[in-house]
Design an enzyme around this catalytic site. Structure first.
Site, PDB file in Angstrom:
ATOM      1  N   MET A 293      20.111 -29.045  13.525  1.00  0.00           N
ATOM      2  CA  MET A 293      21.081 -28.821  14.605  1.00  0.00           C
ATOM      3  C   MET A 293      20.670 -27.705  15.566  1.00  0.00           C
ATOM      4  O   MET A 293      20.872 -27.821  16.780  1.00  0.00           O
ATOM      5  CB  MET A 293      22.462 -28.505  14.023  1.00  0.00           C
ATOM      6  CG  MET A 293      23.191 -29.689  13.451  1.00  0.00           C
ATOM      7  SD  MET A 293      23.615 -30.901  14.715  1.00  0.00           S
ATOM      8  CE  MET A 293      24.634 -32.019  13.757  1.00  0.00           C
ATOM      9  N   ARG A 297      20.529 -28.917  19.258  1.00  0.00           N
ATOM     10  CA  ARG A 297      21.525 -28.432  20.212  1.00  0.00           C
ATOM     11  C   ARG A 297      20.866 -27.727  21.386  1.00  0.00           C
ATOM     12  O   ARG A 297      21.360 -27.809  22.510  1.00  0.00           O
ATOM     13  CB  ARG A 297      22.547 -27.547  19.499  1.00  0.00           C
ATOM     14  CG  ARG A 297      23.520 -28.389  18.685  1.00  0.00           C
ATOM     15  CD  ARG A 297      24.532 -27.608  17.901  1.00  0.00           C
ATOM     16  NE  ARG A 297      25.501 -28.533  17.309  1.00  0.00           N
ATOM     17  CZ  ARG A 297      26.295 -28.262  16.285  1.00  0.00           C
ATOM     18  NH1 ARG A 297      26.263 -27.056  15.735  1.00  0.00           N
ATOM     19  NH2 ARG A 297      27.128 -29.160  15.817  1.00  0.00           N
ATOM     20  N   TYR A 440      28.315 -34.974  23.095  1.00  0.00           N
ATOM     21  CA  TYR A 440      27.697 -35.206  21.778  1.00  0.00           C
ATOM     22  C   TYR A 440      27.011 -33.961  21.224  1.00  0.00           C
ATOM     23  O   TYR A 440      26.932 -32.939  21.890  1.00  0.00           O
ATOM     24  CB  TYR A 440      26.787 -36.429  21.759  1.00  0.00           C
ATOM     25  CG  TYR A 440      25.620 -36.520  22.713  1.00  0.00           C
ATOM     26  CD1 TYR A 440      25.037 -35.431  23.331  1.00  0.00           C
ATOM     27  CD2 TYR A 440      25.067 -37.780  22.969  1.00  0.00           C
ATOM     28  CE1 TYR A 440      23.952 -35.577  24.165  1.00  0.00           C
ATOM     29  CE2 TYR A 440      23.971 -37.940  23.800  1.00  0.00           C
ATOM     30  CZ  TYR A 440      23.425 -36.841  24.394  1.00  0.00           C
ATOM     31  OH  TYR A 440      22.337 -36.996  25.222  1.00  0.00           O
ATOM     32  N   GLU A 441      26.563 -34.079  19.960  1.00  0.00           N
ATOM     33  CA  GLU A 441      26.030 -32.938  19.196  1.00  0.00           C
ATOM     34  C   GLU A 441      27.054 -31.814  19.087  1.00  0.00           C
ATOM     35  O   GLU A 441      26.705 -30.624  19.099  1.00  0.00           O
ATOM     36  CB  GLU A 441      24.729 -32.415  19.817  1.00  0.00           C
ATOM     37  CG  GLU A 441      23.534 -33.337  19.627  1.00  0.00           C
ATOM     38  CD  GLU A 441      23.042 -33.403  18.195  1.00  0.00           C
ATOM     39  OE1 GLU A 441      23.384 -32.501  17.387  1.00  0.00           O
ATOM     40  OE2 GLU A 441      22.329 -34.363  17.858  1.00  0.00           O
ATOM     41  N   GLY A 442      28.336 -32.161  18.978  1.00  0.00           N
ATOM     42  CA  GLY A 442      29.400 -31.167  18.916  1.00  0.00           C
ATOM     43  C   GLY A 442      29.918 -30.875  20.304  1.00  0.00           C
ATOM     44  O   GLY A 442      29.202 -30.302  21.127  1.00  0.00           O
TER      45      GLY A 442
END
Length: 595
Positions: A293, A297, A440-442
């Site tokens: 991540m 990110r 996306y990706e949080g």
């Protein structure tokens, strides 16, 4: 539609002159001389050619035709398969991979620059190598030697691709409630059953196999996120001799019809007792995922940066050519019917905002990449300190870069006026494509709460204080450089404000449980603007100390853009800080049915 041109000059300036990459790389024993300035230059030049000559020309058709699904099979958009082969043949797919298994072992400070060019030329395409790189990171860090030897070489070469399977129809941010099951088998494998959604490039025809890393729960797993494990599930089984065997019990049920990134297949993946293997320890799947991540990110943040760079490039060219009205001070194009719109103050505002955000964002991406390199290849206190910086900066890299990337792209579209809204010029696709990067990706709201709650308040601002000390030390050192005061004084004020603002929110928590959530988004932006001010100060010191080798015009433009940033953009921190200090009452007082 304008062409894509790789911003190699500014990349060289930031990488080689601001951050002195050659000194950084040579100081890291873990890199063991794997890269130098000449090698990096060759990689960037080659990538720039592929981005502009191979990927950019197929971007529009990728959006118009898209990836297509039929009977469980996905066909990539026209030209994507050949472009993927070209990309892999250049060795770019395994650029940051472990050399023990065929990767090139390059540092993130360099890999991030490559990612910017690929994403700026064709974001839909760029997601494919990005997801493979993420899968490789987790597998390399947590997989058994047997799994790494069996899968990583072909993933680094691009012969096989990778995908990450996290989200389920009912479980997005809250992965603790996933339902995908993993049943242990006598041979040490697991049967994986469940459905995953939003799986980027989960199925396609560009590579001969796709290696999925899937989050699932064992039968006796603890409830919540502590009961999640990670499994490697190949599309095709791999025989002992490395050849491909039968199709695994998994398939693509459909692909999403999306606002943007239409060239990228966003898949619903069904696992019907598919055979998989445990990666890492049982019930430690989230830890395995977070290895990936921090890198992913930043990569998503770079997507925002790259779209804004392309938008700035195109809108700047357009503004120099488009004739409308006369300049406030009188004609600048007296022989023409009107002046180019770049003479108008409001157009200047939009262009300079784009430029200031892009060039600070590029420096910030390299800065975060530097922390990742130090935390991976460094030793002792430097390694530990960098790991703390990565923890602190990751949510800002993802959220602020994409928020400002979207803002810059919309500004670029606005410069075109009505032409920015129609298909012909390409700007509307940029806006649609980059919008997903904030989601996306949080989502960026989650990133903000992670920053304020976990990365600052939960540890008493330990890592933040290290960062603030670093910035203050930089300011003290740079004060001796003639001309720096106009950039250092606003930076020092921003640092003091961030420190006091942090203290205010942390003290508010005792009497207001909503204090962190209410402040989070604005706080992330205050911190982002402060860090961008730091990035601009670093670039200005390089110019004013005579260390820039980019020429007088380049250096003059740097100082002018920095001046615009500190005078016209950095003051936003004052309004944001005032909003935070107002507390949560106005936000939380209305009942749910009153909103």
């Amino acid at each position: 539609m304008a062409e894509y041109k790789a911003p190699l000059r500014d990349m060289r300036f930031v990488l080689n002159e601001v951050f002195e990459a050659d000194k950084l790389w040579s100081s890291l024993a873990g890199l063991e001389g794997a890269v130098d300035v000449e090698t990096a230059e060759a990689i960037l030049e080659e990538c720039g050619k592929i981005a502009s000559q191979v990927l950019a020309p197929i971007n529009r058709e990728g959006d118009e035709v898209g990836s297509t699904w039929k009977d469980g099979e996905v066909t990539a958009a026209p030209g994507f398969k050949d472009a993927y082969q070209t990309y892999c043949d250049a060795g770019l797919n395994g650029l940051g991979g472990n050399p023990d298994f065929g990767g090139m072992g390059m540092p993130k400070t360099l890999v991030g620059q490559v990612e910017e060019m690929i994403q700026g030329a064709n974001m839909s395409f760029g997601l494919a190598p990005m997801l493979t790189a993420g899968a490789c990171l987790s597998l390399n860090a947590h997989g058994s030697d047997e799994l790494k030897e069996k899968y990583l070489p072909n993933m680094y070469s691009g012969q096989w691709a990778g995908a990450m399977d996290l989200t389920e129809p009912h479980a997005g941010t809250d992965l603790g409630i996933i339902r995908t099951k993993a049943e242990p088998q006598a041979d040490g494998s697991y049967n994986i059953t469940g459905t995953k959604i939003f799986i980027t490039w989960g199925e396609h025809d560009m590579a001969e196999n796709i290696i999925h890393l899937v989050l699932a729960k064992l039968p006796d797993a603890p409830a919540g996120p502590k009961g999640i494990s990670l499994f490697l599930v190949p599309k095709f089984m791999v025989n002992e001799d490395g050849s491909l065997g039968e199709r695994n019990a998994m398939g693509c049920g459909s692909i999403e019809h999306k606002m943007g990134i239409k060239g990228s297949a966003t898949c619903v993946m069904n696992f019907d007792g598919a055979k998989g293997w445990l990666v890492g320890e049982e019930n430690k799947g989230l830890a395995c995922m977070f290895t990936m991540m921090n890198y992913e990110r930043l990569s998503v943040g770079i997507q925002g940066l790259s779209a804004a760079q392309t938008a700035y490039q195109w809108s700047c060219e357009y503004a120099r050519e488009r004739l409308q009205s006369r300049a406030p001070k009188g004609p600048t194009n007296p022989n023409g019917a009107a002046d180019p719109i770049i003479v108008h103050p409001d157009v200047r505002r939009m262009l300079l905002t784009q430029k200031a955000l892009v060039e600070a964002g590029r420096a910030f991406a390299v800065y975060v990449g530097k922390q990742l390199d130090l935390s991976k290849f460094g030793e002792g206190d430097d390694k530990a300190r960098a790991a703390g910086m990565v923890e602190l900066l990751t949510p800002i890299a993802k959220a602020f870069l994409t928020d400002k990337g979207f803002e810059g792209t919309v500004l670029g579209q606005q410069c075109y006026g009505g032409h920015g809204y129609v298909r012909e010029w390409g700007m509307e696709q940029l806006v649609r494509d980059v919008r997903i990067a904030q989601i996306y990706e949080g989502t960026n709201g989650i990133q903000a709460m992670d920053l304020m709650g976990r990365k600052v308040a939960a540890n008493g601002a330990k890592n933040l204080n290290v960062l603030l000390d670093e910035i203050r030390a930089f300011c003290a050192d740079a004060a001796s450089v003639a001309g720096m005061d106009e950039f250092l004084a606003p930076l020092n004020d921003a640092v003091d404000n961030l420190e006091s603002l942090t203290r205010f929110v942390m003290e508010s928590v005792a009497n207001d449980p909503n204090a962190i959530g209410a402040a989070a988004n604005d706080y992330l932006h205050v911190m982002g603007f402060t860090l961008y001010s730091y990035m601009w100060a670093m670039q200005c010191r390089t110019v004013l100390s005579g260390e820039s080798q980019q020429g007088e015009d380049f250096n003059k433009a740097k100082l002018q853009t920095a001046r615009f940033f500190v005078q016209r953009l950095l003051p936003q921190t004052q309004a944001l800080s005032s909003a935070i200090r107002s507390g949560s009452d106005a936000m939380m007082a209305p009942a749910a049915n009153e909103i």
